[in-house]
Design an enzyme around this catalytic site. Sequence first.
Site, PDB file in Angstrom:
ATOM      1  N   ASN A   1      39.180 -20.525  23.790  1.00  0.00           N
ATOM      2  CA  ASN A   1      37.768 -20.808  23.527  1.00  0.00           C
ATOM      3  C   ASN A   1      37.325 -22.004  24.399  1.00  0.00           C
ATOM      4  OD1 ASN A   1      35.496 -22.163  22.337  1.00  0.00           O
ATOM      5  ND2 ASN A   1      35.765 -20.888  20.515  1.00  0.00           N
TER       6      ASN A   1
ATOM      7  N   GLY B   1      34.583 -23.674  24.588  1.00  0.00           N
ATOM      8  CA  GLY B   1      33.906 -24.758  23.868  1.00  0.00           C
ATOM      9  C   GLY B   1      34.925 -25.713  23.264  1.00  0.00           C
ATOM     10  N   LYS B   2      35.956 -25.137  22.640  1.00  0.00           N
ATOM     11  CA  LYS B   2      37.015 -25.983  22.070  1.00  0.00           C
ATOM     12  C   LYS B   2      37.711 -26.771  23.169  1.00  0.00           C
ATOM     13  CE  LYS B   2      38.576 -22.981  18.246  1.00  0.00           C
ATOM     14  NZ  LYS B   2      39.769 -22.282  17.719  1.00  0.00           N
TER      15      LYS B   2
ATOM     16  N   ASP C   1      42.344 -24.108  14.556  1.00  0.00           N
ATOM     17  CA  ASP C   1      41.702 -22.981  13.884  1.00  0.00           C
ATOM     18  C   ASP C   1      40.555 -23.555  13.083  1.00  0.00           C
ATOM     19  OD1 ASP C   1      42.112 -19.995  13.636  1.00  0.00           O
ATOM     20  OD2 ASP C   1      41.680 -20.562  11.560  1.00  0.00           O
TER      21      ASP C   1
ATOM     22  N   HIS D   1      34.015 -31.793  12.674  1.00  0.00           N
ATOM     23  CA  HIS D   1      35.241 -31.354  12.004  1.00  0.00           C
ATOM     24  C   HIS D   1      36.431 -31.452  12.967  1.00  0.00           C
ATOM     25  CE1 HIS D   1      33.050 -28.319  14.096  1.00  0.00           C
ATOM     26  NE2 HIS D   1      33.983 -27.410  14.005  1.00  0.00           N
ATOM     27  N   ARG D   2      36.230 -30.977  14.194  1.00  0.00           N
ATOM     28  CA  ARG D   2      37.302 -30.996  15.211  1.00  0.00           C
ATOM     29  C   ARG D   2      37.645 -32.438  15.597  1.00  0.00           C
ATOM     30  NH1 ARG D   2      35.080 -27.622  17.812  1.00  0.00           N
ATOM     31  NH2 ARG D   2      36.333 -26.011  16.833  1.00  0.00           N
TER      32      ARG D   2
HETATM   33  P1  ITT Z   1      41.079 -19.489  19.777  1.00  0.00           P
HETATM   34  O1  ITT Z   1      41.709 -18.746  18.601  1.00  0.00           O
HETATM   35  O2  ITT Z   1      41.513 -18.942  21.109  1.00  0.00           O
HETATM   36  O3  ITT Z   1      41.266 -20.962  19.651  1.00  0.00           O
HETATM   37  P2  ITT Z   1      38.577 -18.633  18.570  1.00  0.00           P
HETATM   38  O4  ITT Z   1      37.138 -18.875  18.926  1.00  0.00           O
HETATM   39  O5  ITT Z   1      38.986 -17.225  18.268  1.00  0.00           O
HETATM   40  O6  ITT Z   1      39.486 -19.249  19.733  1.00  0.00           O
HETATM   41  P3  ITT Z   1      39.017 -19.415  15.813  1.00  0.00           P
HETATM   42  O7  ITT Z   1      39.746 -18.186  15.407  1.00  0.00           O
HETATM   43  O8  ITT Z   1      39.497 -20.758  15.308  1.00  0.00           O
HETATM   44  O9  ITT Z   1      38.970 -19.593  17.385  1.00  0.00           O
HETATM   45  O10 ITT Z   1      37.492 -19.229  15.399  1.00  0.00           O
HETATM   46  C1  ITT Z   1      36.640 -20.315  15.401  1.00  0.00           C
HETATM   47  C2  ITT Z   1      35.200 -19.831  15.364  1.00  0.00           C
HETATM   48  O11 ITT Z   1      34.467 -20.658  14.445  1.00  0.00           O
HETATM   49  C3  ITT Z   1      34.559 -20.011  16.716  1.00  0.00           C
HETATM   50  O12 ITT Z   1      34.698 -18.852  17.521  1.00  0.00           O
HETATM   51  C4  ITT Z   1      33.102 -20.315  16.335  1.00  0.00           C
HETATM   52  O13 ITT Z   1      32.427 -19.109  16.079  1.00  0.00           O
HETATM   53  C5  ITT Z   1      33.262 -21.073  15.020  1.00  0.00           C
HETATM   54  N1  ITT Z   1      33.353 -22.522  15.284  1.00  0.00           N
HETATM   55  C6  ITT Z   1      34.452 -23.316  15.196  1.00  0.00           C
HETATM   56  N2  ITT Z   1      34.169 -24.580  15.548  1.00  0.00           N
HETATM   57  C7  ITT Z   1      32.874 -24.588  15.886  1.00  0.00           C
HETATM   58  C8  ITT Z   1      32.002 -25.590  16.351  1.00  0.00           C
HETATM   59  O14 ITT Z   1      32.432 -26.823  16.607  1.00  0.00           O
HETATM   60  N3  ITT Z   1      30.736 -25.256  16.564  1.00  0.00           N
HETATM   61  C9  ITT Z   1      30.295 -24.003  16.348  1.00  0.00           C
HETATM   62  N4  ITT Z   1      31.045 -22.992  15.939  1.00  0.00           N
HETATM   63  C10 ITT Z   1      32.341 -23.279  15.698  1.00  0.00           C
END
Ligand code: ITT
Length: 198
Positions: free
Chosen positions: A10, A12-13, A70, A181-182
């Site tokens: 991801n 953004g992360k 996650d 949160h992160r």
């Molecule tokens: P990875 O598993 O590869 O890390 P992912 O996007 O699939 O990527 P997750 O399963 O943890 O990761 O899902 C997290 C979702 O929650 C993410 O795709 C966003 O839709 C939402 N999310 C998490 N943190 C967020 C943030 O800071 N701002 C907005 N949405 C967020």
Amino acid sequence: MKTLLVATKNRGKVKEICKKLAGFDLEVRSLLDLDNALAIVEDADTFAGNAIKKARTVSDALEVPVLADDSGLEVDALGGRPGIYSARFGGDGLDDEARYLYLLEQLKKTERGDLGARFRCAVAYVEPGARPVVFDGTLEGTITFDARGDRGFGYDPIFIPRGDVRTLAEYDMEEKNRISHRAKALAAFVDFFKARQS
Ligand code: ITT
């Protein structure tokens, strides 16, 4: 310089994690930098469980220390959904905007005035042969039907942190990285990591 691999695809992360860990003597890499297509099954029923699965899968395969995140959005009027299903809510193939619009549609259907919500994040750190360590962070707020802002990612345009009127997508990354949160989960990880090195 040590390398820390972050088990995420991801973008953004990746940006937020790199920024939060900048200034540390660490080269941060993510799965986006690897050719290796590792199959990670996220089938745990908690954020922590899924974060550990991601970190453990990648650490076992590559035999390096791995950090994983996650996270997701819990909406009170939806009984805590989408929660751990945030990335897939509404089905595969939706972009971020279609996904948050889908969430707003579900929320309208409940006809509840309750807009309370929170982002949650679990960060797991796994070293080869060691037990996982998990750090949590939460950001309380409300959902708005007036989506706005073009920063951040995911559900940021429809989430207003408690005590503010702006959505998280109207924050610049530094500001989001102070309260999110992160950011909270990563701050706890940084404390742990520093303490271990000293
Ligand atoms: P990875 O598993 O590869 O890390 P992912 O996007 O699939 O990527 P997750 O399963 O943890 O990761 O899902 C997290 C979702 O929650 C993410 O795709 C966003 O839709 C939402 N999310 C998490 N943190 C967020 C943030 O800071 N701002 C907005 N949405 C967020």
